[in-house]
Enzyme design. Structure first.
Site, short mmCIF file in Angstrom:
data_model
loop_
_atom_site.label_atom_id
_atom_site.label_comp_id
_atom_site.label_asym_id
_atom_site.label_seq_id
_atom_site.Cartn_x
_atom_site.Cartn_y
_atom_site.Cartn_z
N GLY A 95 23.65 -28.53 4.91
CA GLY A 95 22.87 -27.55 4.16
C GLY A 95 23.44 -26.14 4.28
CB CYS A 126 5.84 -32.21 1.19
SG CYS A 126 6.31 -33.07 -0.30
CD GLU A 157 5.36 -29.75 5.76
OE1 GLU A 157 6.43 -29.13 5.77
OE2 GLU A 157 4.92 -30.33 4.74
N GLY A 188 25.15 -26.77 0.89
CA GLY A 188 23.89 -26.38 0.26
C GLY A 188 23.89 -24.89 -0.08
CD GLU A 192 7.81 -29.07 -6.14
OE1 GLU A 192 6.81 -29.17 -5.41
OE2 GLU A 192 7.73 -28.83 -7.35
N GLY A 236 27.14 -33.03 2.19
CA GLY A 236 27.55 -32.01 3.15
C GLY A 236 26.37 -31.37 3.84
CE LYS A 282 23.12 -30.29 1.05
NZ LYS A 282 22.67 -31.17 2.19
P1 NAD Z 1 15.65 -28.41 5.30
O1 NAD Z 1 14.90 -27.48 4.46
O2 NAD Z 1 16.55 -27.85 6.35
O3 NAD Z 1 16.57 -29.36 4.39
C1 NAD Z 1 16.31 -29.70 3.04
C2 NAD Z 1 17.61 -29.64 2.24
O4 NAD Z 1 18.10 -28.30 2.24
C3 NAD Z 1 18.74 -30.50 2.81
O5 NAD Z 1 19.52 -31.02 1.74
C4 NAD Z 1 19.55 -29.49 3.59
O6 NAD Z 1 20.89 -29.88 3.74
C5 NAD Z 1 19.45 -28.26 2.71
N1 NAD Z 1 19.67 -26.98 3.38
C6 NAD Z 1 19.45 -26.68 4.68
N2 NAD Z 1 19.78 -25.40 4.91
C7 NAD Z 1 20.23 -24.87 3.75
C8 NAD Z 1 20.71 -23.58 3.35
N3 NAD Z 1 20.79 -22.58 4.22
N4 NAD Z 1 21.05 -23.40 2.07
C9 NAD Z 1 20.95 -24.41 1.18
N5 NAD Z 1 20.52 -25.64 1.50
C10 NAD Z 1 20.16 -25.87 2.76
O7 NAD Z 1 14.63 -29.40 5.96
P2 NAD Z 1 14.81 -30.24 7.31
O8 NAD Z 1 15.42 -29.47 8.41
O9 NAD Z 1 15.49 -31.49 6.93
O10 NAD Z 1 13.29 -30.50 7.65
C11 NAD Z 1 12.58 -29.51 8.38
C12 NAD Z 1 11.16 -29.40 7.92
O11 NAD Z 1 11.10 -29.15 6.52
C13 NAD Z 1 10.32 -30.64 8.07
O12 NAD Z 1 9.83 -30.80 9.35
C14 NAD Z 1 9.23 -30.39 7.07
O13 NAD Z 1 8.25 -29.56 7.59
C15 NAD Z 1 9.95 -29.70 5.97
N6 NAD Z 1 10.32 -30.62 4.89
C16 NAD Z 1 9.62 -30.61 3.75
C17 NAD Z 1 9.93 -31.48 2.73
C18 NAD Z 1 9.19 -31.50 1.44
O14 NAD Z 1 9.20 -32.51 0.76
N7 NAD Z 1 8.56 -30.44 1.02
C19 NAD Z 1 10.97 -32.38 2.88
C20 NAD Z 1 11.72 -32.37 4.06
C21 NAD Z 1 11.37 -31.48 5.04
#
Ligand code: NAD
Length: 464
Positions: free
Chosen positions: A203, A279, A371, A207, A245, A201, A170
């Site tokens: 998250g 990250c 972050e 997700g 991660e 789709g 996903k």
């Molecule tokens: P996020 O954690 O919301 O999204 C990452 C993934 O998780 C996406 O595929 C998303 O669709 C999915 N997701 C979101 N909610 C979910 C849920 N409840 N259950 C399962 N899957 C779910 O991250 P974001 O909103 O895109 O970014 C927000 C912050 O996260 C950024 O500002 C940054 O600080 C951090 N981030 C970190 C990394 C990393 O590489 N460690 C990458 C992206 C973002």
């Protein structure tokens, strides 16, 4: 941009269960470039069933044959680097040179490393009167972010496939077109039907359904700490394996003996790359008080080269831009000194943020702890080595870092005391085989190389 209007499940593109779609937006010009289906729990269920059905045969496929499929995948990704780079530029906003050199090319190396590891890894070991079999964990639910759209996918799917696992992916809602290209490459590489499946789709819908699905044996997630915590709790409740991660607030520690200009220039480049959406970025620069003013001046001069819309792309979406601008405003409000950039938008169109450098940042400030995920560098002053160490280790994170010193041995001695998963010594190069992952709240588990492969294996001991 070409977009598939279905899900890749069981070796073919299938219609989604529901008609809803997600618009994909180019963050540089804010134009919609395509739509992908918004998957539901029903799509996830179909994908998990396909992965389960494919698991026994893939797990029983000799590692050398799995290695051949991964080599074909590597070659396929290699053939498509131009198309991949263009897609990453369109949906993430990465400048073309970065898209080609990093976003499209690094995954070819990582896929290649697993083509080799699948063939050479020892899936059996002798321990006294036991033979220990390393067996695939089963069906993997992979949930990836948008910041390195293809790398994050390959860093999960390639080791999972090498181990003999099957996968449901996903990808992030902001960058699904790169994920669709990856599915095309998997198909072209002749990976058997059902071994890899893609559900696009939201998250909170697709997700979450994947993380909660009882047919998934291991959830591998990369993204925010908030979502990671939730996924970890869900996986813990179901007693299933989980790899997380998460975020980082990594320190680049410049010891007094270091080549200051080299360390500062590399530190600025590290934070500005990918618009700070990395990250492992060294978002805190730690400088001895005697060299502090000189370092700040060097950083201000270095950041001037990072022009928004040219060397620095936009942030991925409007929400991230607002989040980052909010952090910059908070830095100012808490008393840090702006030496470059600021909260104002540098361009009228696109989700750009000004490359920003803060001086006089103290360890307790929000911008020194949280972050930000944008092109924002905080420069902190330290008194002596112990103070530098306390500052470096003084956040909830521990993903990466750097140490700069007159000689490697001095830098290594400091690095040994850091609570973090990776440290670059005097500008050491990225190594796609080195385990990548976090201490503390930066995560659980490791990706890349043999350590990344081991995440997808479980042991069975036979006694003789
Ligand atoms: P996020 O954690 O919301 O999204 C990452 C993934 O998780 C996406 O595929 C998303 O669709 C999915 N997701 C979101 N909610 C979910 C849920 N409840 N259950 C399962 N899957 C779910 O991250 P974001 O909103 O895109 O970014 C927000 C912050 O996260 C950024 O500002 C940054 O600080 C951090 N981030 C970190 C990394 C990393 O590489 N460690 C990458 C992206 C973002």
């Amino acid at each position: 941009m070409k977009a598939h209007d279905g899900m890749y499940i069981g070796g073919q593109w299938q219609p989604a269960a529901a008609p809803d779609t997600i618009a994909v937006v180019n963050p540089a010009d804010e134009q919609v470039i395509g739509h992908v289906p918004a998957g539901t729990a029903e799509d996830v269920d179909a994908a998990v069933h396909a992965a389960r059905a494919a698991f026994p045969a893939w797990a029983a496929t000799p590692p050398a044959e799995r290695a051949q499929r991964l080599a074909a995948l590597r070659d396929e990704l290699g053939r498509r680097t131009e198309e991949i780079a263009e897609t990453v530029t369109a949906e993430l906003g990465a400048p073309p040179a970065l898209a080609l050199a990093v976003h499209a090319s690094l995954p070819v190396k990582v896929a290649g490393s697993y083509a080799e590891l699948a063939g050479s890894y020892s899936f059996e070991e002798k321990l006294g009167n036991s033979t220990v079999l390393m067996e695939p964990v089963g069906v993997v639910g992979a949930i990836t972010p948008w910041n390195y759209p293809l790398h994050q996918i390959v860093a999960k799917v390639a080791p999972a496939l090498a181990a003999g696992c099957t996968v449901v992916l996903k990808p992030a809602e902001d960058t699904p077109l790169t994920a669709q290209l990856f599915a095309e490459a998997v198909h072209a590489a002749g990976v058997p039907a059902g071994v890899f499946n893609l559900v696009t789709g939201l998250g909170t819908v697709a997700g979450q359904a994947l993380a909660e699905h009882e047919g998934v044996d291991l959830v591998s997630f990369t993204g925010s700490t908030a979502v990671g915590r939730q996924i970890g709790a869900t996986a813990g409740g179901a007693i299933k394996r989980v790899a997380l991660e998460l975020g980082g607030k990594s320190a680049s520690v410049i010891l007094p003996s270091a080549d200051l200009a080299k360390a500062v220039n590399a530190g600025v480049a590290n934070v500005m790359s990918n618009s700070g959406q990395t990250c492992s970025a060294w978002t805190r620069m730690l400088v001895h008080r005697d060299r502090y003013d000189e370092a700040v001046a060097l950083a201000a001069a270095a950041v001037a080269k990072y022009v928004p819309g040219d060397r620095v792309g936009p942030l991925v979406n409007a929400k991230q831009r607002e989040r980052v601008r909010g952090y910059i405003a908070k830095g100012v409000a808490e008393g840090a000194r702006l030496v470059a950039g600021g909260p104002e938008a540098p361009l009228e169109t696109g989700y750009y943020v000004s490359p920003t450098v803060f001086a006089d940042v103290t360890p307790g400030m929000t911008i020194a702890q949280e972050e930000i995920f944008g092109p924002v560098l905080s420069i902190l002053r330290y008194e002596d080595e112990d103070d530098a160490l306390a500052i470096a280790n003084g956040t909830v994170y521990g993903l990466a870092g750097a140490v700069w010193a007159g000689d490697d041995a001095e830098a290594v001695a400091f690095a040994r005391r850091m609570d973090t998963g990776q440290v670059d010594i005097n500008g050491g190069r990225f190594n796609p085989l080195a385990p990548f992952g976090g201490y503390k709240q930066s995560g659980v588990g490791r990706e890349l190389g043999p350590h990344g492969l081991a995440e997808y294996l479980q042991t069975k001991s036979l006694q003789f």
